[in-house]
Design a protein around this motif. Structure first.
Motif, PDB file in Angstrom:
ATOM      1  N   GLY A  10       0.817  -1.199   0.000  1.00 25.71           N
ATOM      2  CA  GLY A  10       0.000   0.000   0.000  1.00 25.71           C
ATOM      3  C   GLY A  10       0.853   1.253   0.000  1.00 25.71           C
ATOM      4  N   ALA A  11       0.209   2.383  -0.192  1.00 26.62           N
ATOM      5  CA  ALA A  11       0.913   3.671  -0.201  1.00 26.62           C
ATOM      6  C   ALA A  11       1.685   3.841   1.101  1.00 26.62           C
ATOM      7  N   GLY A  12       2.944   4.232   0.997  1.00 28.94           N
ATOM      8  CA  GLY A  12       3.800   4.431   2.159  1.00 28.94           C
ATOM      9  C   GLY A  12       4.632   3.216   2.525  1.00 28.94           C
ATOM     10  N   SER A  13       4.359   2.071   1.896  1.00 30.51           N
ATOM     11  CA  SER A  13       5.135   0.855   2.183  1.00 30.51           C
ATOM     12  C   SER A  13       6.554   1.001   1.649  1.00 30.51           C
ATOM     13  N   ALA A  20      15.911  -2.072 -10.577  1.00 28.22           N
ATOM     14  CA  ALA A  20      16.754  -0.892 -10.326  1.00 28.22           C
ATOM     15  C   ALA A  20      17.722  -1.110  -9.168  1.00 28.22           C
ATOM     16  N   ASP A  21      17.525  -2.183  -8.409  1.00 33.21           N
ATOM     17  CA  ASP A  21      18.345  -2.482  -7.236  1.00 33.21           C
ATOM     18  C   ASP A  21      18.313  -1.309  -6.257  1.00 33.21           C
ATOM     19  N   ARG A  22      17.084  -0.819  -5.976  1.00 31.51           N
ATOM     20  CA  ARG A  22      16.893   0.335  -5.097  1.00 31.51           C
ATOM     21  C   ARG A  22      15.733   0.094  -4.147  1.00 31.51           C
ATOM     22  N   VAL A  23      15.821   0.717  -2.989  1.00 37.26           N
ATOM     23  CA  VAL A  23      14.737   0.690  -2.006  1.00 37.26           C
ATOM     24  C   VAL A  23      14.002   2.015  -2.103  1.00 37.26           C
ATOM     25  N   GLY A  24      12.684   1.959  -2.031  1.00 40.59           N
ATOM     26  CA  GLY A  24      11.903   3.180  -2.097  1.00 40.59           C
ATOM     27  C   GLY A  24      10.579   3.040  -1.379  1.00 40.59           C
ATOM     28  N   GLU A  25       9.896   4.154  -1.275  1.00 37.30           N
ATOM     29  CA  GLU A  25       8.567   4.192  -0.676  1.00 37.30           C
ATOM     30  C   GLU A  25       7.553   4.104  -1.797  1.00 37.30           C
ATOM     31  N   TYR A  26       6.614   3.180  -1.652  1.00 34.72           N
ATOM     32  CA  TYR A  26       5.557   3.004  -2.652  1.00 34.72           C
ATOM     33  C   TYR A  26       4.623   4.205  -2.593  1.00 34.72           C
ATOM     34  N   ARG A  27       4.409   4.866  -3.740  1.00 32.31           N
ATOM     35  CA  ARG A  27       3.576   6.056  -3.790  1.00 32.31           C
ATOM     36  C   ARG A  27       2.236   5.801  -4.470  1.00 32.31           C
ATOM     37  N   GLY A  28       2.183   4.838  -5.355  1.00 33.79           N
ATOM     38  CA  GLY A  28       0.937   4.557  -6.061  1.00 33.79           C
ATOM     39  C   GLY A  28       1.233   4.030  -7.449  1.00 33.79           C
ATOM     40  N   GLU A  29       0.190   4.030  -8.286  1.00 37.33           N
ATOM     41  CA  GLU A  29       0.330   3.524  -9.645  1.00 37.33           C
ATOM     42  C   GLU A  29       0.188   4.657 -10.645  1.00 37.33           C
ATOM     43  N   SER A  30       0.865   4.486 -11.768  1.00 38.40           N
ATOM     44  CA  SER A  30       0.783   5.429 -12.872  1.00 38.40           C
ATOM     45  C   SER A  30       0.773   4.610 -14.152  1.00 38.40           C
ATOM     46  N   GLY A  31      -0.413   4.391 -14.681  1.00 39.02           N
ATOM     47  CA  GLY A  31      -0.525   3.542 -15.862  1.00 39.02           C
ATOM     48  C   GLY A  31      -0.088   2.130 -15.528  1.00 39.02           C
ATOM     49  N   PRO A  32       0.776   1.546 -16.347  1.00 39.57           N
ATOM     50  CA  PRO A  32       1.211   0.174 -16.091  1.00 39.57           C
ATOM     51  C   PRO A  32       2.338   0.084 -15.052  1.00 39.57           C
ATOM     52  N   VAL A  34       4.370   1.373 -11.244  1.00 42.83           N
ATOM     53  CA  VAL A  34       4.178   1.868  -9.881  1.00 42.83           C
ATOM     54  C   VAL A  34       5.201   2.966  -9.652  1.00 42.83           C
ATOM     55  N   LEU A  35       4.839   3.934  -8.836  1.00 42.88           N
ATOM     56  CA  LEU A  35       5.728   5.054  -8.532  1.00 42.88           C
ATOM     57  C   LEU A  35       6.406   4.815  -7.195  1.00 42.88           C
ATOM     58  N   LEU A  36       7.719   4.947  -7.183  1.00 38.59           N
ATOM     59  CA  LEU A  36       8.513   4.773  -5.974  1.00 38.59           C
ATOM     60  C   LEU A  36       9.330   6.035  -5.740  1.00 38.59           C
ATOM     61  N   ARG A  37       9.589   6.325  -4.466  1.00 42.74           N
ATOM     62  CA  ARG A  37      10.357   7.507  -4.095  1.00 42.74           C
ATOM     63  C   ARG A  37      11.454   7.077  -3.127  1.00 42.74           C
ATOM     64  N   GLU A  46       9.663   5.231 -11.872  1.00 43.31           N
ATOM     65  CA  GLU A  46       8.651   4.249 -12.231  1.00 43.31           C
ATOM     66  C   GLU A  46       9.285   2.867 -12.246  1.00 43.31           C
ATOM     67  N   ALA A  47       8.530   1.883 -11.770  1.00 42.55           N
ATOM     68  CA  ALA A  47       9.017   0.516 -11.754  1.00 42.55           C
ATOM     69  C   ALA A  47       7.926  -0.406 -12.292  1.00 42.55           C
ATOM     70  N   HIS A  48       8.342  -1.519 -12.825  1.00 44.36           N
ATOM     71  CA  HIS A  48       7.388  -2.530 -13.262  1.00 44.36           C
ATOM     72  C   HIS A  48       6.822  -3.191 -12.010  1.00 44.36           C
ATOM     73  N   PRO A  49       5.505  -3.363 -11.928  1.00 44.05           N
ATOM     74  CA  PRO A  49       4.907  -3.952 -10.724  1.00 44.05           C
ATOM     75  C   PRO A  49       5.465  -5.326 -10.374  1.00 44.05           C
TER      76      PRO A  49
END
Length: 139
Positions: A10-13, A20-32, A34-37, A46-49
């Motif tokens: 969920g958002a904030g996870s 990308a070999d990166r850790v991020g906070e899940y922000r939501g979806e954008s088309g196909p 997911v957005l990570l920060r 953007e990452a592939h789900p």
């Protein structure tokens, strides 16, 4: 923004993007995608789900430490945009410091570079000399 239901994210996870070999906070979806920060802030990506999974404790801790180190380095950088202290007329120490500022390497100002109080030098402590007037160098 919606939740990424199939992975239970969920958002904030805090998640790990395997591509990308990166850790991020899940922000939501954008088309196909997911957005990570990044955890410490920064530009979203953007990452592939299918390449996103919940981060392990070690991955999360590593990302948090990197973010804290980045903040620490950013805060320890010298501030160079503040004006230099104005020298007191007739003070040799003030003239020396002013000469270093004009001709020496560019350095950040620090409180230890104050030079005098009303023509009576207080050394490099930044404190006015005992009994000095208020016409002292300002840092």
């Amino acid at each position: 923004m919606t939740e990424h239901i199939e992975n239970g994210i969920g958002a904030g996870s805090v998640v790990y993007d395997t591509r990308a070999d990166r850790v991020g906070e899940y922000r939501g979806e954008s088309g196909p995608y997911v957005l990570l920060r990044p955890l410490g802030g920064g530009r979203e990506w953007e990452a592939h789900p299918e390449s996103v999974r919940p981060a392990t404790a070690e991955e999360r801790l590593g990302a948090e430490v990197r973010a804290a180190n980045h903040r620490s380095r950013a805060l320890s950088q010298p501030v160079t945009d503040s004006p230099a202290p104005e020298p007191v007329a007739g003070c040799a120490a003030c003239a020396e410091f002013a000469g270093r500022r004009r001709h020496g390497p560019t350095r950040a100002r620090s409180p230890t570079q104050t030079c005098c109080s009303g023509g009576t030098c207080a050394g490099t402590t930044g404190a006015p000399a005992p009994g000095a007037s208020s016409a002292s160098c300002r840092t």
